[in-house]
Design a protein around this motif. Sequence first.
Motif, short mmCIF file in Angstrom:
data_model
loop_
_atom_site.label_atom_id
_atom_site.label_comp_id
_atom_site.label_asym_id
_atom_site.label_seq_id
_atom_site.Cartn_x
_atom_site.Cartn_y
_atom_site.Cartn_z
N ASP A 1 0.87 -1.17 0.00
CA ASP A 1 0.00 0.00 0.00
C ASP A 1 0.90 1.23 0.00
O ASP A 1 1.66 1.44 0.96
CB ASP A 1 -0.90 -0.02 1.24
N LYS A 2 0.85 2.03 -1.03
CA LYS A 2 1.74 3.19 -1.14
C LYS A 2 1.53 4.20 -0.01
O LYS A 2 2.41 5.01 0.27
CB LYS A 2 1.53 3.88 -2.49
N LYS A 3 0.38 4.17 0.63
CA LYS A 3 0.10 5.12 1.70
C LYS A 3 0.74 4.70 3.02
O LYS A 3 0.80 5.50 3.96
CB LYS A 3 -1.41 5.26 1.89
N TYR A 4 1.19 3.47 3.11
CA TYR A 4 1.76 2.99 4.37
C TYR A 4 3.06 3.72 4.67
O TYR A 4 3.92 3.87 3.80
CB TYR A 4 2.02 1.49 4.30
N ALA A 5 3.19 4.20 5.93
CA ALA A 5 4.36 5.01 6.30
C ALA A 5 5.01 4.52 7.58
O ALA A 5 5.49 5.31 8.41
CB ALA A 5 3.94 6.47 6.45
N GLY A 6 5.02 3.21 7.77
CA GLY A 6 5.74 2.64 8.90
C GLY A 6 4.95 2.52 10.18
O GLY A 6 5.54 2.23 11.24
N PHE B 1 1.57 -13.16 3.97
CA PHE B 1 0.51 -12.49 4.74
C PHE B 1 1.08 -11.15 5.20
O PHE B 1 2.09 -11.11 5.91
CB PHE B 1 0.12 -13.30 5.98
N ASN B 2 0.43 -10.05 4.84
CA ASN B 2 0.91 -8.71 5.23
C ASN B 2 0.20 -8.22 6.48
O ASN B 2 -0.91 -8.65 6.80
CB ASN B 2 0.67 -7.71 4.10
N ILE B 3 0.84 -7.28 7.18
CA ILE B 3 0.19 -6.63 8.31
C ILE B 3 -0.91 -5.70 7.79
O ILE B 3 -1.04 -5.46 6.59
CB ILE B 3 1.20 -5.84 9.16
N GLY B 4 -1.70 -5.15 8.70
CA GLY B 4 -2.77 -4.24 8.34
C GLY B 4 -2.24 -2.88 7.95
O GLY B 4 -1.02 -2.63 7.88
N SER B 5 -3.17 -1.95 7.71
CA SER B 5 -2.81 -0.59 7.34
C SER B 5 -3.57 0.38 8.22
O SER B 5 -4.67 0.08 8.70
CB SER B 5 -3.13 -0.33 5.87
N PRO B 6 -3.03 1.60 8.44
CA PRO B 6 -3.72 2.56 9.31
C PRO B 6 -5.01 3.09 8.72
O PRO B 6 -5.82 3.67 9.44
CB PRO B 6 -2.68 3.68 9.48
N GLY B 7 -5.24 2.89 7.43
CA GLY B 7 -6.46 3.37 6.81
C GLY B 7 -7.68 2.52 7.07
O GLY B 7 -8.79 2.87 6.66
N ASP B 8 -7.50 1.39 7.78
CA ASP B 8 -8.64 0.51 8.03
C ASP B 8 -8.50 -0.08 9.43
O ASP B 8 -8.32 0.65 10.40
CB ASP B 8 -8.72 -0.58 6.96
N LEU B 9 -8.52 -1.39 9.55
CA LEU B 9 -8.49 -2.04 10.85
C LEU B 9 -7.14 -1.93 11.54
O LEU B 9 -7.04 -2.04 12.75
CB LEU B 9 -8.86 -3.53 10.69
N GLY B 10 -6.09 -1.80 10.74
CA GLY B 10 -4.74 -1.83 11.29
C GLY B 10 -4.26 -3.23 11.61
O GLY B 10 -3.17 -3.41 12.15
N VAL B 11 -5.06 -4.23 11.28
CA VAL B 11 -4.66 -5.61 11.57
C VAL B 11 -5.18 -6.54 10.48
O VAL B 11 -6.30 -6.39 9.99
CB VAL B 11 -5.18 -6.07 12.96
N HIS C 1 -1.75 -15.52 -1.08
CA HIS C 1 -1.47 -14.16 -0.61
C HIS C 1 -2.67 -13.60 0.12
O HIS C 1 -3.79 -13.61 -0.41
CB HIS C 1 -1.12 -13.23 -1.78
N VAL C 2 -2.44 -13.12 1.34
CA VAL C 2 -3.47 -12.44 2.13
C VAL C 2 -2.99 -11.02 2.37
O VAL C 2 -2.02 -10.80 3.11
CB VAL C 2 -3.74 -13.17 3.46
N ALA C 3 -3.65 -10.06 1.75
CA ALA C 3 -3.20 -8.66 1.80
C ALA C 3 -3.64 -7.99 3.10
O ALA C 3 -4.30 -8.58 3.96
CB ALA C 3 -3.73 -7.91 0.59
N HIS C 4 -3.28 -6.72 3.21
CA HIS C 4 -3.52 -5.95 4.43
C HIS C 4 -5.00 -5.82 4.76
O HIS C 4 -5.86 -5.71 3.88
CB HIS C 4 -2.90 -4.56 4.31
N ASP C 5 -5.28 -5.89 6.05
CA ASP C 5 -6.61 -5.66 6.61
C ASP C 5 -7.64 -6.72 6.23
O ASP C 5 -8.84 -6.49 6.36
CB ASP C 5 -7.13 -4.27 6.22
#
Length: 270
Positions: free
Chosen positions: A76-81, A100-110, A124-128
């Motif tokens: 996710d290009k919006k991910y900033a650490g 399997f990737n971690i979540g992103s701050p734009g959604d569940l975060g998990v 492949h299981v993507a973020h969130d």
Amino acid sequence: MTLPAAPAGIHATALVDPLAQLDSSVTVGPYTVIGPHVRIGAGTTIGAHCVIEGHTTIGSDNRIFHFNSLGAVPQDKKYAGEPCELVIGDRNTIREFCSFNIGSPGDLGVTRLGDDNWIMAYVHVAHDCTVGNQTIFANNTTLAGHVQVGDWVILGGFTGVHQFVRLGAHSFTAISSVLVADLPPFVMCQGQPAEARSMNFEGLRRRGFSADRISAVKAMHKALYRDGLTLEQAKVRIGELTEKHPDSGPDVQMMLSFLEQTSPRRGIVR
């Protein structure tokens, strides 16, 4: 060269960060790398050449085979650490070359995987994404971000699921299906894009559904796909099924709840 002694169950060539929290019964194969924010529960086995990183929590008695990437940052290009998470439950089997990737701050975060799932190679299981319990993902299944998968779902090999799509409990996809709309509970689909074919009757029988409950599922299929009803009309018909099929109350409620949460823009698999 003599390698330093490793704790019992951890191969001498594995790189396990001192801050990682591993139960003493965990086994780790050769050349696997485990990061500082990883926690792994009792009885879990990790194969060779895996990378487990990020804020990743793995439960008990999982079998994780070789060459897996778990807990990497989202694509996710919006991910900033941000310190988002991957949470894996108990008794899952994860075969080779899965990511399997971690979540992103734009959604569940998990990103979350439940219990007793059977995940085959190259999944492949993507973020969130949120995956329930007792699912089967055949080889090369791919979930885009924010996908929700219910309990007992079976995804055929090379299934691709568009972001934000939901799959209801007990649903089933054939090989190479592409899902761009929500797949209601019990529905079997096939195609690119996927179209509804039937209901997962054999799977329901194997899981101990009574004849009355299966009859109700057949009636749901008829209302949704065979009688030319609008979705609103189908929901009314489905809501009346408990009068004729008293055992079907939880199944009817699950279907209605799923349909109520379907956005008009996305719709359901037809």
